[in-house]
Motif scaffolding. Sequence first.
Motif, short mmCIF file in Angstrom:
data_model
loop_
_atom_site.label_atom_id
_atom_site.label_comp_id
_atom_site.label_asym_id
_atom_site.label_seq_id
_atom_site.Cartn_x
_atom_site.Cartn_y
_atom_site.Cartn_z
N ASP A 184 -79.39 -20.99 5.86
CA ASP A 184 -78.07 -20.38 5.63
C ASP A 184 -78.22 -18.87 5.60
OD1 ASP A 184 -76.70 -22.69 5.56
OD2 ASP A 184 -76.98 -22.99 3.40
N LEU A 185 -77.46 -18.21 6.46
CA LEU A 185 -77.61 -16.77 6.58
C LEU A 185 -76.31 -16.09 6.21
CD1 LEU A 185 -79.80 -14.76 7.74
CD2 LEU A 185 -78.34 -14.65 9.73
N SER A 186 -76.41 -15.03 5.42
CA SER A 186 -75.19 -14.27 5.15
C SER A 186 -75.44 -12.79 5.42
CB SER A 186 -74.72 -14.49 3.72
OG SER A 186 -75.75 -14.13 2.84
N GLN A 201 -80.19 -17.95 12.29
CA GLN A 201 -79.18 -18.94 11.94
C GLN A 201 -79.72 -20.37 12.04
OE1 GLN A 201 -75.93 -17.96 14.45
NE2 GLN A 201 -74.74 -17.03 12.78
N THR A 202 -80.65 -20.58 12.96
CA THR A 202 -81.17 -21.93 13.13
C THR A 202 -82.14 -22.29 12.00
OG1 THR A 202 -82.90 -21.02 14.52
CG2 THR A 202 -80.95 -21.86 15.63
N ILE A 246 -79.92 -12.15 13.70
CA ILE A 246 -79.00 -13.07 13.01
C ILE A 246 -78.93 -14.38 13.78
CG2 ILE A 246 -76.56 -13.49 12.47
CD1 ILE A 246 -76.35 -10.53 11.74
#
Lengths: 207, 204
Positions: free
Chosen positions: B167-169, B163-164, B159
């Motif tokens: 958009d991460l969920s 993230q870089t 994660i």
Amino acid sequence: MICGMGMYYPTDIESGKTLCLECEWLSDVHERTCAQCGARIYQRKPMSLLRTWSYTIAALLFLIPANLLPMMIITKLGIDEGNTILEGVIYFVRYGEMSIGIIIFIASIIVPLFKISALFFLLVIAQFGIVEQAKNGVRLFRLIERIGKWSLLDIFVVAIMIAMVQFQNLASVKAGGAAFAFGVAVFLTMMATEAFDPRLMFDKEKT
Amino acid sequence: MKSKTLLYQSACKECGVVLNYNKSDTYHHFYCPRCGALVYASGERFIRVIVMALSALIAFFPTFFMPILTLEMADQTVSTTLVGVVMHIFDEGNPAIALMVGITGMIIPVAMMTLLLLMLVPLHFKQRPLHLKALFQIYSSLRRWGMAEVYLISIPVSIIKLQTMGDLSIDPGFYLFFYFLICFYICIVWFNPDDLWHGHVLSD
């Protein structure tokens, strides 16, 4: 055999018994299978030292490509970028994720090296019958048995990265050669730990 | 075996000393007097292990189909399931890594829970399970190759890496997998293989 406070402990060899390593049933030394759970039993793991030496040396050899080849290849806008294990650690430290960098560093660099040197230490104790070190050895054995699997952490991370980052031309991740070599190295150290019989370190006492 | 005393003879797995201990005391841990290895750990009652194994399995099967993470990047979305990770690496031409991840991260933990249920459910109802010896041997050979917890920790690490990039969920599958792991862990700690053979269930 005198230990500690002058207490005498008979071993399984001295009392002619064989312990089942699966269910801890104590059989007579002539038995070949465990009466309780049916597993094959041996008084000491067969060819334990030979197998442990081979697995440990093989693991050490596999660690070389594992640290030199890229772990994963990130393609961004058509440009390939390989990352070795150490570069991955530096990446995290540079982006301010110190703790993750340290976790990866410990899991993929310190733990494998520590495991392999510990295995060599144990092998020397058992091979040359350095009984005074047996208690330290068995403590070390318990430790490497427990932490062994955590070195696979990086492989799992690479696996998730490959599956997540698949945006055709924009960005994609492929596994590098190091992923395979590293996985094999970790498995070999785990097999070495399993092949090693810590009782061999204590056995030399009777001679 | 010779007399009807409750003294139980075994030997230390790690240094080979022959040990006698009181079998009726199932509430304490025993350590080897010479090398300090854990010789006997008391186990929980079978019914508790069964409940934990069941809830682990119930939590696990939905994670086959539920996404664990979703990554969005320039209008493109990729979400993945635990099985999806393995399938994708397999297709990509790294079958060895796919097998490593799939077998140690998922198949072995599930197999262990299933084996536990096959052994313990009949024992709980005071029946002798079919092929108990064979099931136990498979269980104990799998014990050290299950790496679900490593898989779990690898998710937060990824994660942070991901993230870089976009958009991460985090999706429900992740939480279910987390729940599965907690149950799996409790199960392994609570289950004492000794109880299969010496448990009160079989002795009467």
